[in-house]
Design an enzyme around this catalytic site. Structure first.
Site, PDB file in Angstrom:
ATOM      1  N   THR A  43      -6.565 -21.888  20.721  1.00  0.00           N
ATOM      2  CA  THR A  43      -6.780 -20.761  21.641  1.00  0.00           C
ATOM      3  C   THR A  43      -6.479 -19.441  20.939  1.00  0.00           C
ATOM      4  OG1 THR A  43      -6.066 -22.161  23.472  1.00  0.00           O
ATOM      5  CG2 THR A  43      -6.041 -19.790  23.856  1.00  0.00           C
ATOM      6  N   CYS A  44      -5.332 -19.387  20.280  1.00  0.00           N
ATOM      7  CA  CYS A  44      -4.852 -18.135  19.678  1.00  0.00           C
ATOM      8  C   CYS A  44      -5.907 -17.522  18.769  1.00  0.00           C
ATOM      9  CB  CYS A  44      -3.571 -18.416  18.914  1.00  0.00           C
ATOM     10  SG  CYS A  44      -3.019 -17.061  17.896  1.00  0.00           S
TER      11      CYS A  44
ATOM     12  N   HIS B 286      12.853   9.316   9.465  1.00  0.00           N
ATOM     13  CA  HIS B 286      12.221  10.378  10.248  1.00  0.00           C
ATOM     14  C   HIS B 286      10.963  10.889   9.542  1.00  0.00           C
ATOM     15  CE1 HIS B 286      11.932  13.799  12.909  1.00  0.00           C
ATOM     16  NE2 HIS B 286      11.779  14.587  11.845  1.00  0.00           N
TER      17      HIS B 286
END
Ligand SMILES: Cc1cc2nc3c(=O)[nH]c(=O)nc-3n(C[C@H](O)[C@H](O)[C@H](O)COP(=O)(O)OP(=O)(O)OC[C@H]3O[C@@H](n4cnc5c(N)ncnc54)[C@H](O)[C@@H]3O)c2cc1C
Length: 467
Positions: free
Chosen positions: A43-44, A446
């Site tokens: 399925t994945c 950052h």
């Protein structure tokens, strides 16, 4: 005496089955993998995680074209070539399915095509176009996965009433779509097609969308969906569903009891997945069932000696690809006599690739309070994160649920840009049993999105800087 030919037979080639077979090969176990479909990946890979995320990625790129003026980029008449979009998605699926075949080969796993049933006493019967053969193994792993549940009286038909399988084969963007079910699968398709330009209505019986998530996450997703003009009806019922020849019509009963007729070009039924545990020979074993799912212990063993179960067929763990894979690793380690640590249900991340995205792990605030914990919550909005503003996706927040006494991290819930990537930090922190204080010291580069996670840990003690 006839020698036992296999140390391990794995039934099913989804993320649970193929990963387990490869790990068994790495451990030197003589392993066979049986798959009933022509292609590997379950399925994945074929109709789940990978094709949906491929399309969602294109939906994201398309949105950037549509709103490119906001960034000072003028695109004259951008055009969406949906057959090409589908072709790209199919190419990604094909590439990775072939990749699974190569990985199995490299791990010396024998691949057997056919439909497998348990025949009892370590035997597995395989039916294929060329006949039936009986194989024998010391150990068997059932990894037969799941398929879409249907509403009573409805059948998927490829044109109007669709499941995840048929909707992934559409070659044009529908004008309108009703999605029944606001779990991860339903909201991902809603988010995808809305961004491709479809009029989308989501109908959910439960009081909120993404009901397994923290309540604040559900509220934020519903708010954002409504802002994007996705109609979300929670606590609502869809009944009397019928085809009109041009589409689908149904009677919607809203939360406050009002009735209305809804019509759309397509209907997606996304009301959960049923385990593939019928017709696999369980009656020949002592395996116990729990509402159709297979009962297992901490090492994924069923009540039948030598028979293990992993992935979507297992009772009590969420139906997620990474859960299937981890359960496969546990089962194979146990079979190979290696250390096998049972899965910790509180450390399973859940990711939903909507816009905004969702990533979460551990207890929700309500669950923590229901357990009698002294809860402290830290919350940081992406509106205070410069990277989110740069990306033009500053909706949502990071919410940390912690225990007041020792600063234990009980759960982290993120809704916003790349939430499904950001949750990795919380999973690692919880696995390492880091406290909130430790995570407050961790330096967050950052400008990054994950600074928002660092700020949310600080917010637990009222010490966030940018909000
Ligand atoms: C639309 C959609 C999106 C999803 N997105 C995500 C996501 O983003 N992240 C995530 O973690 N999860 C996602 N999931 C869930 C994920 O796909 C499943 O949890 C995962 O595939 C389960 O893996 P599995 O190995 O247990 O079974 P499956 O992947 O279902 O594979 C089972 C395999 O067994 C085979 N099989 C069955 N019976 C037999 C038999 N008797 N003999 C031989 N072969 C047999 C089947 O053909 C299949 O190939 C999504 C699911 C859907 C439907």
């Amino acid at each position: 005496m006839k020698p036992v030919p296999y140390d391990l037979i794995v039934i099913g080639s989804g993320p649970g089955g193929y990963s387990a077979a490869i790990r068994a090969g790495q451990y030197g176990l003589k392993t066979a993998l049986i798959e009933k479909q022509g292609r590997l990946g379950g399925t994945c890979l074929l109709v789940g995680c990978i094709p949906t995320k491929a399309l969602l990625q294109t939906a994201d790129v398309w949105q950037r074209f549509v709103h490119s003026e906001d960034e000072g980029i003028h695109c004259e008449n951008p055009r969406l070539d949906f057959p090409k979009v589908k072709e790209r998605k199919d190419g990604i699926v094909g590439k990775h399915s072939n990749g699974v075949a190569l990985l199995l080969k490299r791990a010396k796993v024998e691949r057997i095509a056919g439909y497998a049933t348990l025949a009892g006493g370590g035997k597995v019967e395989v039916q294929s176009g060329t006949g039936t053969q009986t194989l024998e193994a010391r150990n068997i792993i059932i990894a037969t996965g799941s398929e879409a549940r249907m509403l009573p009286g409805l059948e998927p038909d490829a044109e109007f009433i669709l499941t995840n399988v048929e909707i992934l084969d559409l070659t044009a963007v529908p004008k309108s779509l009703i999605v029944i079910g606001a779990g991860a699968v339903g909201v991902e398709f809603a988010s995808m097609f809305r961004r491709f330009g479809t009029d989308v209505t989501v109908v959910e019986m439960l009081p909120r969308a993404v009901p397994v998530e923290d309540e604040d996450i559900s509220k934020e997703l519903e708010r954002s969906f409504r802002k994007q003009k996705i109609r979300v009806e929670t606590g609502a019922r869809a009944e009397n569903i019928r085809k009109t020849g041009e589409g689908v019509r149904l009677t919607l009963t809203t939360r406050d009891g009002k009735q209305e007729e809804l019509e759309a070009e397509k209907l997606l039924v996304a009301v959960g997945r049923k385990p593939n545990t019928a017709n696999i020979g369980l009656e020949k074993t002592r395996i116990e069932l729990d509402r159709g799912f297979l009962r297992v212990d901490g090492h994924q063993q069923t009540a039948e000696p030598g028979v293990y179960a992993i992935g979507d067929v297992v009772a009590g763990t969420p139906q997620l690809a990474h859960v299937a894979t981890r359960e496969g690793m546990i089962a194979v380690a146990h079979i190979a006599g290696k250390a096998a640590v049972p899965i910790n249900r509180n450390r399973i991340p859940g990711c939903t690739y909507t816009e905004p995205g969702i990533g979460s792990v551990g207890l929700t605030e309500a669950q923590a309070r229901a357990q009698g914990r002294q809860v402290r919550v830290g919350r940081f909005p992406f509106a205070g994160n410069s990277r989110a503003t740069i990306l033009g996706h500053h909706e949502g927040f990071v919410k940390v649920v912690a225990d007041e006494k020792y600063g234990e991290i009980l759960g982290v819930h993120i809704i916003g840009p790349e939430a499904f990537e950001l949750i990795g930090e919380a999973v690692a922190a919880m696995e390492a049993e880091a406290t909130v204080e430790v995570m407050m010291q961790a330096i967050h580069a950052h400008p990054t999105l994950y600074e928002a996670v660092g700020e949310a840990f600080n917010a637990v003690y009222g010490l966030a800087i940018n909000a």
